[in-house]
Design an enzyme around this catalytic site. Structure first.
Site, PDB file in Angstrom:
ATOM      1  N   THR A 291      57.657   0.790  27.735  1.00 51.16           N
ATOM      2  CA  THR A 291      59.020   0.165  27.455  1.00 51.16           C
ATOM      3  C   THR A 291      60.127   1.000  26.937  1.00 51.16           C
ATOM      4  O   THR A 291      59.878   2.121  26.247  1.00 51.16           O
ATOM      5  CB  THR A 291      59.039  -1.159  26.517  1.00 51.16           C
ATOM      6  OG1 THR A 291      58.310  -2.005  27.153  1.00 51.16           O
ATOM      7  CG2 THR A 291      60.504  -1.418  26.045  1.00 51.16           C
TER       8      THR A 291
ATOM      9  N   VAL B 216      55.435 -12.492  31.750  1.00 51.75           N
ATOM     10  CA  VAL B 216      56.627 -11.893  31.399  1.00 51.75           C
ATOM     11  C   VAL B 216      56.566 -11.610  29.939  1.00 51.75           C
ATOM     12  O   VAL B 216      55.953 -12.238  29.087  1.00 51.75           O
ATOM     13  CB  VAL B 216      57.732 -12.907  31.590  1.00 51.75           C
ATOM     14  CG1 VAL B 216      59.206 -12.168  31.235  1.00 51.75           C
ATOM     15  CG2 VAL B 216      57.914 -13.126  33.181  1.00 51.75           C
ATOM     16  N   GLY B 217      57.057 -10.402  29.436  1.00 48.95           N
ATOM     17  CA  GLY B 217      56.896 -10.173  28.071  1.00 48.95           C
ATOM     18  C   GLY B 217      58.093 -10.368  27.391  1.00 48.95           C
ATOM     19  O   GLY B 217      58.751 -11.096  27.933  1.00 48.95           O
TER      20      GLY B 217
ATOM     21  N   THR C 241      59.961  -2.754  20.928  1.00 51.36           N
ATOM     22  CA  THR C 241      58.694  -2.341  21.944  1.00 51.36           C
ATOM     23  C   THR C 241      57.592  -2.562  21.306  1.00 51.36           C
ATOM     24  O   THR C 241      57.382  -2.522  20.091  1.00 51.36           O
ATOM     25  CB  THR C 241      58.943  -0.941  22.442  1.00 51.36           C
ATOM     26  OG1 THR C 241      57.627  -0.523  22.939  1.00 51.36           O
ATOM     27  CG2 THR C 241      58.928   0.069  21.099  1.00 51.36           C
TER      28      THR C 241
HETATM   29  N1  ASP Z   1      56.967  -5.248  24.970  1.00 52.00           N
HETATM   30  C1  ASP Z   1      56.521  -4.953  26.467  1.00 52.00           C
HETATM   31  C2  ASP Z   1      55.856  -6.046  26.953  1.00 52.00           C
HETATM   32  O1  ASP Z   1      55.293  -6.758  26.139  1.00 52.00           O
HETATM   33  C3  ASP Z   1      55.627  -3.692  26.345  1.00 52.00           C
HETATM   34  C4  ASP Z   1      56.189  -2.584  25.600  1.00 52.00           C
HETATM   35  O2  ASP Z   1      56.957  -2.653  24.699  1.00 52.00           O
HETATM   36  O3  ASP Z   1      55.272  -1.829  25.557  1.00 52.00           O
HETATM   37  O4  ASP Z   1      56.064  -6.323  27.969  1.00 52.00           O
END
Ligand code: ASP
Length: 344
Positions: free
Chosen positions: A209, A238-239, A260
């Site tokens: 991210t 979906v995150g 993130t």
């Molecule tokens: N937060 C992001 C997700 O869960 C991934 C990340 O930040 O690395 O999709």
């Protein structure tokens, strides 16, 4: 020259110069991240580390230049995020991770601290710079979030070209997918439960991210986040990145946040909004609020990751509870800072 003449000369001069000398410079600031995770110095060659640092510096300084010439925080974060999306090093745009089925599904969101306008897209496969489309949703649609094919239809209608999904292919991410699938399949044989197997994946498969937060000279805050999500994600997962209040939040009265980390935790704990709520209702500083949420709330329950935060005074904070987080910041009172590991 006698003392009296000198004294009156000084006081006349100071009368003239005082207003300029003491006119308060309006603060402006930007912070960016390129993901948090098990990022350890021993895993980098000196050349790799140098290349990552250079890209983070380029991104933060690209956004900073927009602010310096009086541009809006929304433009600054978009410009900074585009640099990271266009780099294969980070899990967004060109460096996006693979889904279980070997494709890339991208999520992004953006928020304007002036008025709580927001735009988000999820699960798009053919958009080169997802943050730009999230912004278009905010500015050109009556909705906040568009997903999948609908989001891409909206993009086409607004003149955004669709690109091939393989534009986002990279060898390293493909290797990660193969490793993740191997681990998933092995775990499945024992637990027969995909969810449990997925939880058992090492934290790095769930992270990446990019994001940016900024304060402009007009006192306006903005935040944005863009991601390929989680390696080997399935079923249209979906995150938090496209979810306002979870991965992204901005309001001028408190702060701007981009997150993130392991998205499922960030969604359930509304991380970005929680940080700003602590600032707004409890009078916490952004570093107190960020530390409370990242280390006090998330860490004990296994929610790994970090956030970048900026407030209206141009203070910045970038807490994380992993071994590293790609990050950089710069303000009108602070020279460019670039960090990757804990304390470095
Ligand atoms: N937060 C992001 C997700 O869960 C991934 C990340 O930040 O690395 O999709």
């Amino acid at each position: 020259m006698n003392k009296l003449v000198l004294a009156s000369l000084i006081s006349v001069t100071s009368l003239i110069v005082t207003p300029q000398l003491f006119a308060k410079t309006k603060p402006f600031a930007i912070a960016i991240h390129g993901g948090a995770g098990t990022i350890e110095k021993s895993r980098f060659t000196p050349e790799q580390e140098k290349a990552y640092r250079a890209k983070l510096k380029e991104a933060v300084e690209t956004g900073y230049k927009v602010l310096e010439r009086g541009g809006e925080s929304l433009d600054a974060i978009t410009a900074a995020i585009n640099v990271l999306e266009n780099s294969p090093y980070f899990n967004a745009g060109r460096g996006a991770v693979y889904t279980y089925d070997g494709e890339h599904e991208l999520d992004a969101s953006i928020m304007d601290g002036r008025n709580r306008q927001a735009g988000a897209i999820s699960g798009v496969k053919h958009i080169e710079n997802p943050i730009n489309l999230a912004r278009l949703v905010m500015e050109q649609s009556v909705h906040v979030m568009l997903s999948g094919q609908g989001a891409e239809k909206f993009a086409e209608n607004n003149g955004v070209p669709l690109v091939e999904n393989n534009l986002f292919d990279t060898e390293n991410r493909y290797k990660s997918l193969l490793k993740a699938k191997e681990k998933l399949d092995k775990a499945k044989q024992t637990s027969k439960d995909y969810q449990a197997a997925h939880s058992a994946l090492p934290a790095n498969f769930k992270m990446g991210t990019v994001g940016a937060v900024a304060l402009d000279k007009n006192g306006n805050l903005a935040a944005g986040t863009s991601t390929g999500g989680m390696t080997a994600k399935r079923f249209g997962r979906v995150g938090d990145a496209p979810i306002i209040g979870a991965g992204t939040f901005a309001e001028n009265e408190s702060c701007a946040v981009s997150a993130t980390g392991h998205g499922e935790y960030f969604i359930r704990y509304t991380v970005a909004a929680d940080v700003c709520a602590r600032v707004k209702y409890q009078g916490k500083t952004i570093s107190q609020a960020g530390d409370e949420v990242i280390n006090g709330v998330l860490k004990p329950i296994g929610g790994t990751g970090g956030v970048i935060i900026v407030d209206r005074e141009g203070n910045m904070s970038m807490p994380f509870n992993t071994s590293g987080m790609y990050r950089a910041s710069k303000s009108n009172t602070q020279a460019t800072y670039v960090g990757i590991f804990n304390g470095e």
